[in-house]
Design an enzyme around this catalytic site. Structure first.
Site, PDB file in Angstrom:
ATOM      1  N   TYR A  24       0.797  -1.229   0.000  1.00  9.60           N
ATOM      2  CA  TYR A  24       0.000   0.000   0.000  1.00  9.60           C
ATOM      3  C   TYR A  24       0.830   1.280   0.000  1.00  9.60           C
ATOM      4  O   TYR A  24       0.272   2.375  -0.047  1.00  9.60           O
ATOM      5  CB  TYR A  24      -0.940   0.010   1.215  1.00  9.60           C
ATOM      6  CG  TYR A  24      -1.924  -1.127   1.210  1.00  9.60           C
ATOM      7  CD1 TYR A  24      -3.009  -1.121   0.343  1.00  9.60           C
ATOM      8  CD2 TYR A  24      -1.773  -2.215   2.058  1.00  9.60           C
ATOM      9  CE1 TYR A  24      -3.915  -2.170   0.326  1.00  9.60           C
ATOM     10  CE2 TYR A  24      -2.673  -3.271   2.053  1.00  9.60           C
ATOM     11  CZ  TYR A  24      -3.734  -3.243   1.181  1.00  9.60           C
ATOM     12  OH  TYR A  24      -4.633  -4.282   1.161  1.00  9.60           O
ATOM     13  N   ASN A  78     -13.218   4.329  -1.398  1.00  6.90           N
ATOM     14  CA  ASN A  78     -12.422   3.116  -1.256  1.00  6.90           C
ATOM     15  C   ASN A  78     -13.056   2.394  -0.077  1.00  6.90           C
ATOM     16  O   ASN A  78     -12.773   2.711   1.079  1.00  6.90           O
ATOM     17  CB  ASN A  78     -10.950   3.419  -0.994  1.00  6.90           C
ATOM     18  CG  ASN A  78     -10.109   2.166  -0.896  1.00  6.90           C
ATOM     19  OD1 ASN A  78     -10.628   1.074  -0.709  1.00  6.90           O
ATOM     20  ND2 ASN A  78      -8.800   2.331  -1.002  1.00  6.90           N
ATOM     21  N   HIS A  84     -16.172  -6.048  -1.261  1.00  3.95           N
ATOM     22  CA  HIS A  84     -16.422  -7.432  -1.644  1.00  3.95           C
ATOM     23  C   HIS A  84     -17.555  -8.083  -0.855  1.00  3.95           C
ATOM     24  O   HIS A  84     -17.877  -9.246  -1.096  1.00  3.95           O
ATOM     25  CB  HIS A  84     -15.138  -8.250  -1.458  1.00  3.95           C
ATOM     26  CG  HIS A  84     -13.914  -7.506  -1.862  1.00  3.95           C
ATOM     27  ND1 HIS A  84     -13.635  -7.188  -3.177  1.00  3.95           N
ATOM     28  CD2 HIS A  84     -12.908  -6.963  -1.127  1.00  3.95           C
ATOM     29  CE1 HIS A  84     -12.503  -6.504  -3.224  1.00  3.95           C
ATOM     30  NE2 HIS A  84     -12.048  -6.352  -1.993  1.00  3.95           N
ATOM     31  N   ASP A  91     -26.400  -0.418  -1.674  1.00  3.14           N
ATOM     32  CA  ASP A  91     -27.758   0.118  -1.647  1.00  3.14           C
ATOM     33  C   ASP A  91     -27.789   1.577  -1.204  1.00  3.14           C
ATOM     34  O   ASP A  91     -28.598   2.364  -1.704  1.00  3.14           O
ATOM     35  CB  ASP A  91     -28.649  -0.732  -0.748  1.00  3.14           C
ATOM     36  CG  ASP A  91     -28.997  -2.085  -1.365  1.00  3.14           C
ATOM     37  OD1 ASP A  91     -28.706  -2.301  -2.566  1.00  3.14           O
ATOM     38  OD2 ASP A  91     -29.551  -2.932  -0.634  1.00  3.14           O
ATOM     39  N   HIS A 104      -9.208   1.725  -5.520  1.00  2.95           N
ATOM     40  CA  HIS A 104      -8.394   0.781  -4.749  1.00  2.95           C
ATOM     41  C   HIS A 104      -6.931   1.082  -5.024  1.00  2.95           C
ATOM     42  O   HIS A 104      -6.548   1.306  -6.182  1.00  2.95           O
ATOM     43  CB  HIS A 104      -8.709  -0.671  -5.117  1.00  2.95           C
ATOM     44  CG  HIS A 104     -10.115  -1.041  -4.831  1.00  2.95           C
ATOM     45  ND1 HIS A 104     -10.558  -1.294  -3.550  1.00  2.95           N
ATOM     46  CD2 HIS A 104     -11.192  -1.148  -5.642  1.00  2.95           C
ATOM     47  CE1 HIS A 104     -11.852  -1.550  -3.599  1.00  2.95           C
ATOM     48  NE2 HIS A 104     -12.260  -1.465  -4.847  1.00  2.95           N
ATOM     49  N   ARG A 115     -11.181 -11.097  -3.702  1.00  2.00           N
ATOM     50  CA  ARG A 115     -11.120  -9.647  -3.936  1.00  2.00           C
ATOM     51  C   ARG A 115     -11.520  -9.267  -5.365  1.00  2.00           C
ATOM     52  O   ARG A 115     -11.631  -8.083  -5.681  1.00  2.00           O
ATOM     53  CB  ARG A 115      -9.722  -9.118  -3.640  1.00  2.00           C
ATOM     54  CG  ARG A 115      -9.325  -9.234  -2.180  1.00  2.00           C
ATOM     55  CD  ARG A 115      -7.987  -8.556  -1.930  1.00  2.00           C
ATOM     56  NE  ARG A 115      -7.427  -8.929  -0.658  1.00  2.00           N
ATOM     57  CZ  ARG A 115      -7.721  -8.356   0.510  1.00  2.00           C
ATOM     58  NH1 ARG A 115      -8.592  -7.364   0.554  1.00  2.00           N
ATOM     59  NH2 ARG A 115      -7.152  -8.776   1.623  1.00  2.00           N
TER      60      ARG A 115
END
EC number: 4.2.1.10
Length: 146
Positions: A24, A78, A84, A91, A104, A115
């Protein structure tokens, strides 16, 4: 042009900068949020970026609902692992009818099979993945010009 963009980050993204930096990077969430706010200020047209991070699904849903009341014109999200799993976040995004981009940091399609499924991407204006933290910059730029 959209005047108000909401940047939402989901679970564990508060650990950016220290969590698995090989995956990351070392940029903190605070740095990402500051850069997004500054990006809007550079437009010099009263645009603004609001930021929000939470590890709890229900609080993220509540924040999406609040965005409509605040006149947010675009969401950059994000959702982390909730991407997932969360029909509720999907909704909420659909219920508010606010256009959104899914972001992402990593390329989720190069990672574990679980993922590869997103509950958001088929309804998103766009999906940005695998560009590192630059994906946020690209998404915010698009949102501000939407």
């Amino acid at each position: 042009m959209v005047k108000k963009v909401l940047l939402i980050n989901g679970p564990n993204l508060n650990l950016l900068g220290t969590r698995e930096p090989e995956k990351y990077g070392t940029t903190s969430l605070s740095d990402i949020e500051k850069a997004a706010i500054e990006q809007a200020q550079l437009k010099k047209n009263d645009s603004e970026v609001l930021t929000y991070q939470n590890n709890t699904e229900g609080f993220i849903i509540d924040r999406i609902h609040e965005a409509r009341r605040q006149g947010v014109g675009f969401i950059v999200i994000n959702a982390g692992a909730y991407t997932h799993t969360s029909v509720g976040i999907r909704d909420a995004l659909l219920g508010t009818a606010i256009p959104f981009i899914e972001v992402h940091i990593t390329n989720v399609h190069q990672r574990e099979p679980f993922r590869h499924q997103s509950y958001l991407s088929d309804k998103a204006v766009a999906v940005i993945c695998g560009l590192g933290v630059y994906g946020y910059t690209a998404a915010i730029e698009y949102a501000l010009n939407y």
